[in-house]
Design a protein around this motif. Structure first.
Motif, PDB file in Angstrom:
ATOM      1  N   LEU A  20       7.294  21.224  15.636  1.00 21.02           N
ATOM      2  CA  LEU A  20       7.866  21.255  14.288  1.00 21.02           C
ATOM      3  C   LEU A  20       9.061  22.201  14.166  1.00 21.02           C
ATOM      4  O   LEU A  20       9.669  22.276  13.096  1.00 21.02           O
ATOM      5  CB  LEU A  20       6.789  21.665  13.279  1.00 21.02           C
ATOM      6  N   ARG A  21       9.391  22.911  15.244  1.00 21.14           N
ATOM      7  CA  ARG A  21      10.524  23.856  15.185  1.00 21.14           C
ATOM      8  C   ARG A  21      11.825  23.162  14.787  1.00 21.14           C
ATOM      9  O   ARG A  21      12.700  23.787  14.186  1.00 21.14           O
ATOM     10  CB  ARG A  21      10.714  24.567  16.529  1.00 21.14           C
ATOM     11  N   LYS A  22      11.948  21.887  15.120  1.00 20.09           N
ATOM     12  CA  LYS A  22      13.188  21.169  14.806  1.00 20.09           C
ATOM     13  C   LYS A  22      13.368  20.956  13.305  1.00 20.09           C
ATOM     14  O   LYS A  22      14.437  20.520  12.867  1.00 20.09           O
ATOM     15  CB  LYS A  22      13.253  19.832  15.533  1.00 20.09           C
ATOM     16  N   MET A  23      12.338  21.280  12.516  1.00 23.60           N
ATOM     17  CA  MET A  23      12.434  21.143  11.069  1.00 23.60           C
ATOM     18  C   MET A  23      12.961  22.418  10.405  1.00 23.60           C
ATOM     19  O   MET A  23      13.228  22.428   9.202  1.00 23.60           O
ATOM     20  CB  MET A  23      11.071  20.785  10.487  1.00 23.60           C
ATOM     21  N   ARG A  24      13.113  23.491  11.159  1.00 24.77           N
ATOM     22  CA  ARG A  24      13.591  24.744  10.576  1.00 24.77           C
ATOM     23  C   ARG A  24      15.033  24.605  10.101  1.00 24.77           C
ATOM     24  O   ARG A  24      15.841  23.920  10.726  1.00 24.77           O
ATOM     25  CB  ARG A  24      13.514  25.878  11.599  1.00 24.77           C
ATOM     26  N   SER A  25      15.356  25.266   9.003  1.00 26.52           N
ATOM     27  CA  SER A  25      16.729  25.249   8.508  1.00 26.52           C
ATOM     28  C   SER A  25      17.645  25.934   9.524  1.00 26.52           C
ATOM     29  O   SER A  25      17.205  26.735  10.349  1.00 26.52           O
ATOM     30  CB  SER A  25      16.816  25.957   7.157  1.00 26.52           C
ATOM     31  N   ILE A  26      18.922  25.622   9.449  1.00 32.62           N
ATOM     32  CA  ILE A  26      19.891  26.144  10.413  1.00 32.62           C
ATOM     33  C   ILE A  26      21.206  26.417   9.698  1.00 32.62           C
ATOM     34  O   ILE A  26      21.600  25.684   8.787  1.00 32.62           O
ATOM     35  CB  ILE A  26      20.073  25.132  11.568  1.00 32.62           C
ATOM     36  N   HIS A  27      21.890  27.486  10.100  1.00 33.74           N
ATOM     37  CA  HIS A  27      23.155  27.834   9.447  1.00 33.74           C
ATOM     38  C   HIS A  27      24.299  26.986  10.000  1.00 33.74           C
ATOM     39  O   HIS A  27      24.338  26.662  11.191  1.00 33.74           O
ATOM     40  CB  HIS A  27      23.467  29.321   9.642  1.00 33.74           C
ATOM     41  N   SER A  28      25.225  26.646   9.131  1.00 33.43           N
ATOM     42  CA  SER A  28      26.367  25.823   9.521  1.00 33.43           C
ATOM     43  C   SER A  28      27.186  26.460  10.646  1.00 33.43           C
ATOM     44  O   SER A  28      27.685  25.761  11.532  1.00 33.43           O
ATOM     45  CB  SER A  28      27.263  25.568   8.303  1.00 33.43           C
ATOM     46  N   GLU A  29      27.309  27.768  10.643  1.00 38.65           N
ATOM     47  CA  GLU A  29      28.073  28.444  11.696  1.00 38.65           C
ATOM     48  C   GLU A  29      27.374  28.316  13.044  1.00 38.65           C
ATOM     49  O   GLU A  29      28.024  28.210  14.085  1.00 38.65           O
ATOM     50  CB  GLU A  29      28.277  29.922  11.346  1.00 38.65           C
ATOM     51  N   THR A  30      26.055  28.311  13.033  1.00 40.68           N
ATOM     52  CA  THR A  30      25.290  28.129  14.265  1.00 40.68           C
ATOM     53  C   THR A  30      25.591  26.771  14.887  1.00 40.68           C
ATOM     54  O   THR A  30      25.769  26.648  16.109  1.00 40.68           O
ATOM     55  CB  THR A  30      23.781  28.251  13.983  1.00 40.68           C
ATOM     56  N   ILE A  31      25.660  25.746  14.049  1.00 38.47           N
ATOM     57  CA  ILE A  31      25.966  24.403  14.545  1.00 38.47           C
ATOM     58  C   ILE A  31      27.350  24.384  15.179  1.00 38.47           C
ATOM     59  O   ILE A  31      27.549  23.832  16.274  1.00 38.47           O
ATOM     60  CB  ILE A  31      25.887  23.376  13.400  1.00 38.47           C
ATOM     61  N   GLY A  35      30.188   5.320  25.845  1.00 34.18           N
ATOM     62  CA  GLY A  35      30.197   5.916  27.173  1.00 34.18           C
ATOM     63  C   GLY A  35      31.210   7.016  27.396  1.00 34.18           C
ATOM     64  O   GLY A  35      31.838   7.085  28.464  1.00 34.18           O
ATOM     65  N   PHE A  36      31.376   7.894  26.422  1.00 38.96           N
ATOM     66  CA  PHE A  36      32.223   9.071  26.647  1.00 38.96           C
ATOM     67  C   PHE A  36      31.639   9.884  27.810  1.00 38.96           C
ATOM     68  O   PHE A  36      30.407   9.986  27.944  1.00 38.96           O
ATOM     69  CB  PHE A  36      32.266   9.957  25.398  1.00 38.96           C
ATOM     70  N   PRO A  37      32.490  10.493  28.649  1.00 39.57           N
ATOM     71  CA  PRO A  37      31.971  11.343  29.732  1.00 39.57           C
ATOM     72  C   PRO A  37      31.084  12.475  29.227  1.00 39.57           C
ATOM     73  O   PRO A  37      30.139  12.877  29.900  1.00 39.57           O
ATOM     74  CB  PRO A  37      33.240  11.886  30.394  1.00 39.57           C
ATOM     75  N   GLN A  38      31.384  12.991  28.039  1.00 39.45           N
ATOM     76  CA  GLN A  38      30.553  14.036  27.456  1.00 39.45           C
ATOM     77  C   GLN A  38      30.318  13.725  25.985  1.00 39.45           C
ATOM     78  O   GLN A  38      31.245  13.376  25.249  1.00 39.45           O
ATOM     79  CB  GLN A  38      31.200  15.409  27.589  1.00 39.45           C
ATOM     80  N   ILE A  39      29.059  13.857  25.556  1.00 37.25           N
ATOM     81  CA  ILE A  39      28.669  13.580  24.174  1.00 37.25           C
ATOM     82  C   ILE A  39      27.791  14.711  23.668  1.00 37.25           C
ATOM     83  O   ILE A  39      26.926  15.207  24.395  1.00 37.25           O
ATOM     84  CB  ILE A  39      27.894  12.245  24.078  1.00 37.25           C
ATOM     85  N   GLY A  40      28.026  15.114  22.427  1.00 39.03           N
ATOM     86  CA  GLY A  40      27.167  16.102  21.782  1.00 39.03           C
ATOM     87  C   GLY A  40      26.812  15.632  20.383  1.00 39.03           C
ATOM     88  O   GLY A  40      27.637  15.726  19.461  1.00 39.03           O
ATOM     89  N   ILE A  41      25.631  15.068  20.234  1.00 40.48           N
ATOM     90  CA  ILE A  41      25.145  14.609  18.933  1.00 40.48           C
ATOM     91  C   ILE A  41      24.227  15.678  18.370  1.00 40.48           C
ATOM     92  O   ILE A  41      23.177  15.980  18.950  1.00 40.48           O
ATOM     93  CB  ILE A  41      24.408  13.265  19.059  1.00 40.48           C
ATOM     94  N   MET A  42      24.640  16.272  17.271  1.00 39.08           N
ATOM     95  CA  MET A  42      23.898  17.374  16.668  1.00 39.08           C
ATOM     96  C   MET A  42      23.010  16.841  15.548  1.00 39.08           C
ATOM     97  O   MET A  42      23.487  16.172  14.634  1.00 39.08           O
ATOM     98  CB  MET A  42      24.870  18.418  16.107  1.00 39.08           C
ATOM     99  N   ARG A  43      21.711  17.159  15.641  1.00 37.67           N
ATOM    100  CA  ARG A  43      20.758  16.699  14.625  1.00 37.67           C
ATOM    101  C   ARG A  43      20.168  17.888  13.864  1.00 37.67           C
ATOM    102  O   ARG A  43      18.999  18.241  14.045  1.00 37.67           O
ATOM    103  CB  ARG A  43      19.642  15.898  15.284  1.00 37.67           C
ATOM    104  N   PRO A  44      20.961  18.504  13.002  1.00 38.54           N
ATOM    105  CA  PRO A  44      20.448  19.658  12.263  1.00 38.54           C
ATOM    106  C   PRO A  44      19.430  19.264  11.201  1.00 38.54           C
ATOM    107  O   PRO A  44      19.466  18.152  10.668  1.00 38.54           O
ATOM    108  CB  PRO A  44      21.707  20.242  11.614  1.00 38.54           C
ATOM    109  N   SER A  45      18.548  20.192  10.902  1.00 36.62           N
ATOM    110  CA  SER A  45      17.646  20.052   9.764  1.00 36.62           C
ATOM    111  C   SER A  45      18.436  20.495   8.526  1.00 36.62           C
ATOM    112  O   SER A  45      19.649  20.299   8.454  1.00 36.62           O
ATOM    113  CB  SER A  45      16.396  20.898   9.984  1.00 36.62           C
ATOM    114  N   PHE A  46      17.798  21.113   7.574  1.00 34.80           N
ATOM    115  CA  PHE A  46      18.465  21.579   6.349  1.00 34.80           C
ATOM    116  C   PHE A  46      19.540  22.598   6.720  1.00 34.80           C
ATOM    117  O   PHE A  46      19.272  23.598   7.395  1.00 34.80           O
ATOM    118  CB  PHE A  46      17.433  22.209   5.427  1.00 34.80           C
TER     119      PHE A  46
END
Length: 217
Positions: free
Chosen positions: A179-190, A138-149
């Motif tokens: 299916l957009r969530k399957m696209r690769s993503i750069h580490s800097e973007t995350i 129960g943190f007041p703010q949470i950011g769970i990042m689910r990157p693809s490749f």
């Protein structure tokens, strides 16, 4: 001015998070928790050499406004099953519990696309279990990042990932709609997205890979 806690500052995503925190004027201090002492010449940085086998010893140091957890490993780098579980499951859960007990307001975690506590594979199962732990605290703010490749310049050569980069470059245009969530993503973007979530008070807890990318367009 805020104090950030960063675990995994030498990793692919964590290194970018560190650079973003240094550049952002909303932060006056960045505590980085590392296994071995490192030299960083920046007045914002406090390096804390950490015994990850005894995190309770560092309870008084795991204090601040926001915690960014970017530690991860691979089966190749951690072939021992118990060690793999310790890094992927036990440590992030323990850090989250200590942070919550110290009234850290925000917790950001680099998870994985398709994380699921009921998955048959250890990687996705552990990520899912950590997600559930963070949400339950129960943190007041949470950011769970689910990157693809994840794309980026890793320190070690990984043949499988080099092949993956080529494959995803071909497949990315085909991932449309759901299916957009399957696209690769750069580490800097995350990393940029995590800092944006922290400072824009975005009312969302879980971000799929395409949502992470959309945040910084």
């Amino acid at each position: 001015m805020k104090t950030a806690l960063l675990f995994g500052s030498t990793g692919l995503v964590g290194g970018h998070v560190l650079n973003q925190l240094i550049q952002n004027n909303n932060y006056s201090k960045v505590k980085i928790f590392v296994r071995s002492s490192i030299q960083i010449n920046n007045s914002k940085i406090e390096v804390i050499q950490t015994d990850f086998n005894n995190l309770e010893k560092h309870k008084e140091e795991i204090e601040g406004d926001e915690c960014f957890f970017c530690i991860g490993t691979t089966k190749k780098n951690s072939p021992d099953k118990n060690e793999y579980q310790r890094i992927e499951l036990d440590i992030p859960k323990k850090v989250a519990r200590i942070a919550k007990s110290n009234n850290v307001k925000s917790y950001f975690f680099v998870s994985s696309g398709y994380a699921n506590s009921k998955s048959s594979g250890d990687y996705l199962k552990y990520k899912g279990l950590v997600e559930e732990e963070i949400l339950s605290l129960g943190f007041p703010q949470i950011g769970i990042m689910r990157p693809s490749f994840i794309l980026g310049n890793r320190r070690e050569f990984r043949l499988g990932e080099k092949i993956g980069i080529i494959i995803f470059k071909l497949l990315n245009p085909l991932f449309i709609g759901p299916l957009r969530k399957m696209r690769s993503i750069h580490s800097e973007t995350i990393a940029k997205a995590m800092i944006k979530i922290a400072n824009d008070n975005i009312d969302q807890k879980i971000f799929e890979s395409d949502q992470i990318s959309d945040l910084i367009k």
